[in-house]
Scaffold this motif. Structure first.
Motif, mmCIF file in Angstrom:
data_model
loop_
_atom_site.group_PDB
_atom_site.id
_atom_site.type_symbol
_atom_site.label_atom_id
_atom_site.label_comp_id
_atom_site.label_asym_id
_atom_site.label_seq_id
_atom_site.Cartn_x
_atom_site.Cartn_y
_atom_site.Cartn_z
ATOM 1 N N ILE A 79 7.557 -1.199 -9.650
ATOM 2 C CA ILE A 79 8.152 -2.459 -9.198
ATOM 3 C C ILE A 79 9.150 -2.948 -10.244
ATOM 4 O O ILE A 79 10.252 -3.389 -9.914
ATOM 5 N N GLU A 80 8.794 -2.782 -11.514
ATOM 6 C CA GLU A 80 9.700 -3.204 -12.577
ATOM 7 C C GLU A 80 11.005 -2.401 -12.548
ATOM 8 O O GLU A 80 12.075 -2.900 -12.881
ATOM 9 N N ALA A 81 10.869 -1.137 -12.100
ATOM 10 C CA ALA A 81 12.053 -0.270 -12.060
ATOM 11 C C ALA A 81 12.843 -0.449 -10.765
ATOM 12 O O ALA A 81 13.715 0.370 -10.449
ATOM 13 N N GLY A 82 12.502 -1.489 -10.009
ATOM 14 C CA GLY A 82 13.248 -1.768 -8.775
ATOM 15 C C GLY A 82 12.906 -0.814 -7.645
ATOM 16 O O GLY A 82 13.690 -0.630 -6.721
ATOM 17 N N ILE A 83 11.730 -0.188 -7.750
ATOM 18 C CA ILE A 83 11.321 0.763 -6.705
ATOM 19 C C ILE A 83 10.139 0.162 -5.944
ATOM 20 O O ILE A 83 9.207 -0.344 -6.567
ATOM 21 N N LYS A 84 10.198 0.232 -4.625
ATOM 22 C CA LYS A 84 9.100 -0.346 -3.850
ATOM 23 C C LYS A 84 8.102 0.753 -3.488
ATOM 24 O O LYS A 84 8.463 1.728 -2.831
ATOM 25 N N PRO A 85 6.830 0.595 -3.928
ATOM 26 C CA PRO A 85 5.832 1.570 -3.503
ATOM 27 C C PRO A 85 5.267 1.172 -2.133
ATOM 28 O O PRO A 85 4.950 0.008 -1.909
ATOM 29 N N VAL A 86 5.187 2.131 -1.243
ATOM 30 C CA VAL A 86 4.674 1.864 0.102
ATOM 31 C C VAL A 86 3.509 2.816 0.351
ATOM 32 O O VAL A 86 3.631 4.014 0.114
ATOM 33 N N MET A 87 2.367 2.257 0.782
ATOM 34 C CA MET A 87 1.195 3.112 1.001
ATOM 35 C C MET A 87 1.127 3.530 2.466
ATOM 36 O O MET A 87 1.250 2.699 3.359
ATOM 37 N N ILE A 88 0.960 4.828 2.694
ATOM 38 C CA ILE A 88 0.829 5.318 4.070
ATOM 39 C C ILE A 88 -0.492 6.067 4.144
ATOM 40 O O ILE A 88 -0.709 7.001 3.377
ATOM 41 N N THR A 89 -1.373 5.636 5.025
ATOM 42 C CA THR A 89 -2.691 6.243 5.015
ATOM 43 C C THR A 89 -3.245 6.413 6.420
ATOM 44 O O THR A 89 -2.880 5.672 7.335
ATOM 45 N N GLY A 90 -4.105 7.413 6.540
ATOM 46 C CA GLY A 90 -4.788 7.620 7.815
ATOM 47 C C GLY A 90 -5.984 6.705 7.925
ATOM 48 O O GLY A 90 -6.617 6.590 8.971
ATOM 49 N N ASP A 91 -6.320 6.033 6.842
ATOM 50 C CA ASP A 91 -7.523 5.203 6.827
ATOM 51 C C ASP A 91 -7.351 3.923 7.631
ATOM 52 O O ASP A 91 -6.252 3.561 8.027
ATOM 53 N N HIS A 92 -8.467 3.221 7.779
ATOM 54 C CA HIS A 92 -8.494 1.970 8.521
ATOM 55 C C HIS A 92 -7.639 0.921 7.812
ATOM 56 O O HIS A 92 -7.563 0.904 6.583
ATOM 57 N N LYS A 93 -7.014 0.037 8.620
ATOM 58 C CA LYS A 93 -6.112 -0.963 8.065
ATOM 59 C C LYS A 93 -6.820 -1.829 7.007
ATOM 60 O O LYS A 93 -6.267 -2.103 5.935
ATOM 61 N N ILE A 94 -8.044 -2.210 7.316
ATOM 62 C CA ILE A 94 -8.727 -3.127 6.384
ATOM 63 C C ILE A 94 -9.030 -2.412 5.058
ATOM 64 O O ILE A 94 -8.868 -2.973 3.976
ATOM 65 N N THR A 95 -9.453 -1.143 5.165
ATOM 66 C CA THR A 95 -9.702 -0.357 3.938
ATOM 67 C C THR A 95 -8.397 -0.255 3.136
ATOM 68 O O THR A 95 -8.379 -0.452 1.919
ATOM 69 N N ALA A 96 -7.325 0.038 3.846
ATOM 70 C CA ALA A 96 -6.029 0.225 3.183
ATOM 71 C C ALA A 96 -5.594 -1.069 2.491
ATOM 72 O O ALA A 96 -5.139 -1.045 1.339
ATOM 73 N N ILE A 97 -5.774 -2.199 3.181
ATOM 74 C CA ILE A 97 -5.372 -3.486 2.588
ATOM 75 C C ILE A 97 -6.174 -3.737 1.312
ATOM 76 O O ILE A 97 -5.626 -4.144 0.285
ATOM 77 N N ALA A 98 -7.490 -3.458 1.394
ATOM 78 C CA ALA A 98 -8.352 -3.726 0.226
ATOM 79 C C ALA A 98 -7.874 -2.930 -0.991
ATOM 80 O O ALA A 98 -7.729 -3.463 -2.092
ATOM 81 N N ILE A 99 -7.581 -1.645 -0.784
ATOM 82 C CA ILE A 99 -7.165 -0.795 -1.915
ATOM 83 C C ILE A 99 -5.758 -1.207 -2.383
ATOM 84 O O ILE A 99 -5.494 -1.310 -3.584
ATOM 85 N N ALA A 100 -4.869 -1.471 -1.415
ATOM 86 C CA ALA A 100 -3.483 -1.820 -1.775
ATOM 87 C C ALA A 100 -3.456 -3.109 -2.590
ATOM 88 O O ALA A 100 -2.657 -3.251 -3.514
ATOM 89 N N LYS A 101 -4.325 -4.022 -2.246
ATOM 90 C CA LYS A 101 -4.387 -5.291 -2.982
ATOM 91 C C LYS A 101 -4.816 -5.036 -4.420
ATOM 92 O O LYS A 101 -4.203 -5.520 -5.369
ATOM 93 N N GLN A 102 -5.863 -4.218 -4.559
ATOM 94 C CA GLN A 102 -6.349 -3.895 -5.911
ATOM 95 C C GLN A 102 -5.243 -3.310 -6.773
ATOM 96 O O GLN A 102 -5.184 -3.534 -7.964
ATOM 97 N N LEU A 103 -4.365 -2.526 -6.145
ATOM 98 C CA LEU A 103 -3.342 -1.805 -6.913
ATOM 99 C C LEU A 103 -2.054 -2.601 -7.081
ATOM 100 O O LEU A 103 -1.160 -2.188 -7.799
ATOM 101 N N GLY A 104 -1.943 -3.721 -6.379
ATOM 102 C CA GLY A 104 -0.732 -4.539 -6.510
ATOM 103 C C GLY A 104 0.387 -4.105 -5.584
ATOM 104 O O GLY A 104 1.533 -4.497 -5.760
ATOM 105 N N ILE A 105 0.048 -3.270 -4.580
ATOM 106 C CA ILE A 105 1.091 -2.819 -3.641
ATOM 107 C C ILE A 105 1.371 -3.901 -2.606
ATOM 108 O O ILE A 105 2.478 -4.034 -2.111
ATOM 109 N N LEU A 106 0.329 -4.676 -2.298
ATOM 110 C CA LEU A 106 0.488 -5.673 -1.233
ATOM 111 C C LEU A 106 -0.097 -7.008 -1.688
ATOM 112 O O LEU A 106 -1.057 -7.051 -2.448
ATOM 113 N N LYS A 107 0.557 -8.084 -1.256
ATOM 114 C CA LYS A 107 0.044 -9.400 -1.637
ATOM 115 C C LYS A 107 -0.670 -10.045 -0.451
ATOM 116 O O LYS A 107 -1.729 -10.610 -0.592
#
Ligand code: ATP
Length: 865
Positions: free
Chosen positions: A527-555
Motif C-alpha cells: 500500500i505504501e508503494a502505491g500498489i493495491k492488494p486484492v484478495m481473490i479466493t474460493g472461500d466463503h465471503k465471511i471467511t475471506a473478509i475476516a482474513i482480509a481484515k486481519q491483513l489490512g487488505i480491507l477496511k
C-alpha cells in the motif's frame, strides 16, 4: 501387413508390449531404457558458441569504421593510434562476449529452474521427475492441471479430460477412456484412449503408459526445431535500440559538420577524418542494449535467490509498473497449513478434540471425511491437498488409519474436486450398498441437502437447514474454512453431477489456516508503494473478509463481493465498480480473467496469482502472471511470467521491489553513458564554434571510450537495492525511459562535465602549448566521467545510499583512475608532461561535477519532473 496401433490394443496387451507392470518400471529398467531411448525432449536449435559470439562483436557498424580508421593510421605511420584502436576493438569484443556468456548462463539456469516436471509411477511409488527423464514404458500419473509430456495409451481414467488444442486445434476438452477402440485409421483427435505430448489435463485423473517420447511423439513429428537460440529482446531493449540508432545518426551528422568545418579551416583531410571518426566512436553509446541484458541477467539471478523465477524477461520491466496485485488467499497470504478446529454435527458444536469415535454419528463424519479424500499421511511425509490433509490428521488424532478405512470401503467411482463446483464426490462399497459421499462448500451443498442424519436419516426441516447456515456463518466469521459432509446411496458406481442431489447431511468441519507471519507487513509495504492488494479466493465471503481484515487488505465489508454477484454485472459495470472492491470471494477461475480485464481497462498494470489449470487464461491476460511453484499445476506455470518457489505473497512484493530497482539501475547506467558522451560532444562543439584547436586527439577519444563507458555503466547497473523505491508510486507503464526529466538531467550533467573540461582546456591553452591543453582536457574529461559514475548510482545523494555500498562502482573508478595516471605519468598516447599544479587542477576540476550534483541531491532531493 497392417500394424495394430496402440489405441486398437487392450490395456493388458499395451502393458505387455511396453513390458511394464501396474507398479511401473523398476530402477534397472529405467537405466536401460534411458540409454536406449535418450531424453524426452524436442531438439533445439543450436546455441551459438563463444567464438561465434566473439566474432559477432565485430559486425557492428562502429567497429567497422574503427577498423578502417586503424588501417588509415597504419598508412599514416601512426602506429600508436592503430594499436590503441585495435586494443579498443578487442577489449570491447571481449567485454561483449563475457557479458553475453554471463547473461546466457544466468538465463539458462533460470530456464532450468522452471523446467517442466511429470509424475510417474516407478517401483510402485509415485515420483515427480523432470519431464525430460520420462521414458517409453513409464506410467504417467495425470491430474487436472498437468501438462502431458509424452504420448501414451490411457490405462486408467476417472473423468479424465484433456485439452488437445495445441495438436488438433480443438479448444474443447476431450473425455479420455481406457477402453480399446476397434475402429481403424482414426484421426488423432478421435483416439479417445490416447494422450499426446503438448496437451494438458483439464479435469479428472488417470494413468497413461508412455508409448513414445521426444521427437517420436506426434508433436515432435510436426515441430520444427525450436529456435531457442534466437534471442528475444525486451521492449526496453527494442526502444533503446531504436533510440540508439537515431542518436547515432544525429552524432554522425554532427561529426560530418565538424569534419567539414575542419577542412574549411584548412586542417589536413586525414587528421580531420580520424578526429571525426574518433568523436563518433566516443560519443555513440553502443553499449545501451547490452547494458540492459547484463543488468536484467544479474537482476533475475538475484530474484531467483529470493524465490522468484522469471520465465519471461520483459516481465522484469513491467514489474516496476504493477499497481494491482490480485492474489489468492490460501497458501499465498496464509500458511496453507489447515487444522480442524470446530465441528457441527447432530445440531451441536464440538471442538475437534471433543469428538467421540464411539458415537456412531461422529464416527461416520470422520470416516466419510477420510474416504472422500485423496490425501495421505505417511511416516515421513504427507501427500495431498492441505484441506484434505487436515481431515486425515483429524482422523489420526483418534487413531484412525486412512489406509485401513479406505481398504474396508474401496472407492469405486468419483467426481474429483474442482474449484468451480467446489464439490467432490466419491462412491464406496459398503456391504452390499454403493454409497456416494459428497463433501464441499456449504453454500454449494445446502440446496442439495434433503435429509439429515440422526439415528436414521430423516427429511430435513427448514429450521435444521437454517441452523446449519448459522453454524457456517459463525465459523466463517472466525476466519475458518468450512467443509460440509453429505452422502446418499446410489445404484451404480458411475456417477455424474446430476447425482449430487437429495443428499443427507452429516456435519460441518471448520478448519483454520493462519495468515503467514509476514503477510500483514507485506500488505502494508504494498500500500505504501502505491500498489493495491486484492484478495481473490474460493472461500466463503465471511471467511475471506475476516482474513482480509486481519491483513489490512480491507477496511469495510462493503469492499467484498462474491463470484455470483460478479456474474450479474456486465463487463462495463464491473469496470466501473472494480476499484471499490478489494476482496473477491467464492470466485471461480473464470471470474479471474474478468477481474484482471476490468482493472486493466482502468489503466492498471496487474499481477495475478494462480495455480489451477483454469487459472491459465487469467495468468496470460495479466501483465505479470504469477504461478505457485509448490502447489501450482504445470499448466499454470506454463502460462505465467513468474513462478514463486515459496508460494508466498511477500515474494511478489519483493519482486516488484526488485523490478523497480532493476529498472532504476538500467536508467542510471544509461544516464551515465549519455551524460558523459554529451559532455565530450559539447566540448568539441565549443572548440569548433570558437575556432580553437581540437581539444582531444583521436587516440584520446578512443581511450575515453574504452575506459569510461561500459565498465562503470555495468557497475552502476549492479547498484544494490534501494528501499526508497518502494515509497514511490508505480511507474506508468507507457512512461518512456527517455522522458523530459531524464533528457534534461543528461543535458545538465553533460554540460557540467563539458564546462570543467573546457576550463581545463583553456587553462592548458593559456600556457601556449596545445599538447598541454589537449592533455588537460583529455584527463579532466576522463576523470570527471569516472567520478560522475558515483553521481549516477541513484537519484539520491551517495551520502544517503552509502558511499561504499556499491563496490563495483569503486572498482571501475579505481581501475580507470590508475590506468589514466599511468598514461599521464608515462607520457603514453602523445600526452604532454604536466606540472604538479596542472595535475591538481585536473583533479580539482574533475571533482566539481561530483560536488555540484551531490550538493544538489543532498539539499534539494531527487530532481523533479
Ligand atoms: P484461494 O483462492 O484462497 O487459494 P482456494 O482456491 O484454495 O482458495 P478452493 O480450493 O477453490 O479455494 O476452495 C473453495 C471452497 O471449496 C472452500 O471454501 C471449501 O469449502 C471447498 N473445498 C476446498 N477444498 C475442497 C476439497 N478438497 N473437497 C471438497 N471441498 C473443498
Amino acid at each position: 501387413m497392417k500394424v495394430t496401433e496402440y489405441y486398437q490394443t487392450s490395456v493388458q496387451e499395451v502393458m505387455k508390449k511396453l513390458d511394464v507392470t501396474q507398479y511401473g518400471l523398476n530402477d534397472y529398467e529405467v537405466r536401460g531404457r534411458q540409454k536406449k531411448y535418450g531424453y524426452n525432449e524436442l531438439k533445439e536449435g543450436k546455441q551459438k558458441n563463444i567464438f561465434q559470439v566473439f566474432l559477432e562483436q565485430f559486425q557492428d557498424f562502429l567497429v567497422l569504421i574503427l577498423i578502417v580508421a586503424a588501417i588509415v593510421s597504419i598508412f599514416l605511420g601512426d602506429m600508436d593510434s592503430s594499436i590503441v584502436i585495435l586494443v579498443v576493438i578487442i577489449l570491447n569484443a571481449i567485454l561483449g562476449t563475457v557479458q553475453h556468456a554471463r547473461a546466457e548462463k544466468s538465463l539458462n539456469s533460470l530456464k532450468e529452474m522452471s523446467a517442466p516436471v511429470s509424475k510417474v509411477k516407478r517401483n510402485g511409488e509415485i515420483l515427480e521427475i523432470p519431464s525430460r527423464n520420462v521414458i517409453v514404458g513409464d506410467l504417467l500419473i495425470l491430474e487436472a492441471g498437468d501438462s502431458i509430456s509424452a504420448d501414451g495409451r490411457v490405462v486408467e481414467s476417472y473423468s479424465l479430460q484433456i485439452n488437445e488444442s495445441s495438436l488438433t486445434g480443438e479448444s474443447l476438452a476431450v473425455d479420455k477412456v481406457a477402453n480399446t477402440i476397434h475402429e481403424t485409421e482414426l484421426a488423432l483427435g478421435d483416439r479417445k484412449n490416447m494422450v499426446y505430448s503438448g496437451s494438458f489435463v483439464t479435469n479428472g485423473r488417470g494413468a497413461v503408459a508412455v508409448t513414445s517420447i521426444g521427437m517420436n511423439t506426434e508433436i515432435g513429428k510436426i515441430a520444427k526445431l525450436i529456435d531457442n537460440a534466437k534471442e528475444k529482446k525486451t521492449p526496453l531493449q527494442v526502444n533503446l535500440d531504436k533510440f540508439g540508432k537515431r542518436l547515432a545518426i544525429g552524432i554522425i551528422f554532427i561529426c560530418i559538420i565538424i569534419f567539414a568545418l575542419d577542412i574549411i579551416r584548412g586542417r589536413e583531410m586525414i587528421d580531420s577524418f580520424m578526429f571525426a571518426v574518433s568523436l563518433a566512436v566516443a560519443a555513440i553509446p553502443e553499449a545501451l542494449s547490452s547494458i540492459v541484458t547484463i543488468v536484467l541477467a544479474v537482476g533475475t539471478q538475484n530474484m531467483a535467490k529470493e524465490n522468484a523465477i522469471i520465465r519471461k524477461l520483459p516481465a522484469v520491466e513491467s514489474l516496476g509498473s504493477v499497481s494491482i496485485i490480485c492474489t489468492d488467499k490460501t497458501g499465498t497470504l496464509t500458511q496453507n497449513k489447515m487444522t480442524v478446529q470446530e465441528i457441527y454435527t447432530g445440531e451441536q458444536f464440538f471442538s475437534s478434540s471433543e469428538l467421540e469415535p464411539a458415537n456412531p454419528n461422529h464416527k461416520k463424519l470422520l470416516d466419510f471425511a477420510i474416504l472422500c479424500n485423496d490425501s495421505m499421511m505417511l511416516r515421513d511425509k504427507t501427500i495431498g491437498d492441505p484441506t484434505e490433509l487436515a481431515l486425515v490428521k483429524l482422523g489420526h488424532e483418534f487413531e484412525m488409519s486412512e489406509q485401513l478405512i479406505r481398504g474396508l470401503h474401496p472407492r469405486v467411482g468419483e467426481i474429483p474436486f474442482d474449484s468451480t463446483r467446489k464439490l467432490m464426490s466419491t462412491v464406496h462399497r459398503m456391504g452390499n450398498r454403493n454409497v456416494m459421499i459428497t463433501k464441499g462448500a456449504v453454500d454449494e451443498l445446502l440446496p442439495r441437502i434433503s435429509r439429515v442424519d440422526s439415528s436414521s436419516s430423516t427429511i430435513i426441516t427448514n429450521e435444521q437447514l437454517e441452523k446449519i447456515n448459522q453454524a457456517n456463518t459463525a465459523f466463517s466469521n472466525a476466519g475458518l474454512r468450512v467443509i460440509a459432509i453429505t452422502y446418499k446411496d446410489v445404484f451404480s458406481s458411475h456417477i455424474s453431477e446430476k447425482d449430487e442431489q437429495g443428499l443427507t447431511f452429516v456435519g460441518l468441519i471448520a478448519m483454520m489456516d493462519p495468515p503467514r507471519d509476514e503477510s500483514a507487513q507485506a500488505v502494508a509495504d504494498c500500500i505504501e508503494a502505491g500498489i493495491k492488494p486484492v484478495m481473490i479466493t474460493g472461500d466463503h465471503k465471511i471467511t475471506a473478509i475476516a482474513i482480509a481484515k486481519q491483513l489490512g487488505i480491507l477496511k469495510s465489508p462493503d469492499e467484498a463481493i462474491e463470484g455470483k454477484e460478479i456474474e450479474k454485472l456486465s463487463d462495463r459495470e464491473l469496470k466501473n465498480k472494480v476499484e471499490s472492491f478489494s476482496v473477491y470471494a467464492r470466485v471461480s477461475p473464470e471470474h479471474k480473467i474478468r477481474i484482471v480485464k476490468a482493472w486493466q481497462e482502468k489503466g492498471h498494470v496487474v499481477a495475478m496469482t494462480g495455480d489451477g489449470v483454469n487459472d491459465a487464461p487469467a495468468l496470460k491476460q495479466a501483465e505479470i502472471g504469477v504461478a505457485m511453484g509448490k502447489t501450482g499445476t504445470e499448466v499454470a506455470k506454463d502460462a505465467s511470467a513468474m513462478i514463486l518457489t515459496d508460494d508466498n505473497f511477500l515474494t511478489i512484493v519483493k519482486s516488484i521491489s526488485n523490478g523497480r530497482s532493476i529498472y532504476a539501475n538500467i536508467k542510471n547506467a544509461i544516464k551515465f553513458l549519455l551524460s558523459g558522451n554529451a559532455g565530450a560532444i559539447f566540448v568539441v562543439l565549443y572548440a569548433t564554434l570558437f575556432a580553437l584547436p581540437a581539444p582531444f586527439l583521436p587516440i584520446h577519444l578512443l581511450f575515453i571510450n574504452l575506459l569510461t563507458d561500459s565498465l562503470p555503466a555495468i557497475a552502476i547497473g549492479l547498484e544494490p537495492h534501494n528501499k526508497k523505491l518502494m515509497k514511490e508510486k508505480p511507474r506508468h507503464i507507457n512512461e518512456s525511459l527517455l522522458n523530459k526529466k531524464f533528457v534534461s538531467q543528461v543535458g545538465f550533467e553533460g554540460l557540467i562535465i563539458a564546462a570543467v573540461t573546457i576550463i581545463a582546456f583553456q587553462v592548458g591553452l593559456s600556457t601556449g602549448d596545445t599538447a598541454v591543453a589537449t592533455t588537460m582536457a583529455f584527463a579532466t574529461l576522463c576523470l570527471s566521467r569516472l567520478l560522475h559514475g558515483f553521481n549516477c548510482r541513484s537519484e539520491e545523494s551517495i551520502f544517503k545510499i552509502g558511499i561504499f555500498s556499491n563496490l563495483a562502482v569503486w572498482i571501475a573508478f579505481l581501475l580507470g583512475f590508475t590506468i589514466l595516471n599511468f598514461v599521464l605519468i608515462n607520457g603514453l598516447f602523445e600526452v604532454a608532461n604536466l606540472t604538479s599544479n596542472q595535475y591538481l587542477m585536473i583533479y580539482g576540476l574533475s571533482l566539481v561535477p561530483l560536488v555540484i550534483i551531490q550538493v544538489r541531491k543532498l539539499f534539494f532531493g531527487p530532481a523533479k519532473a
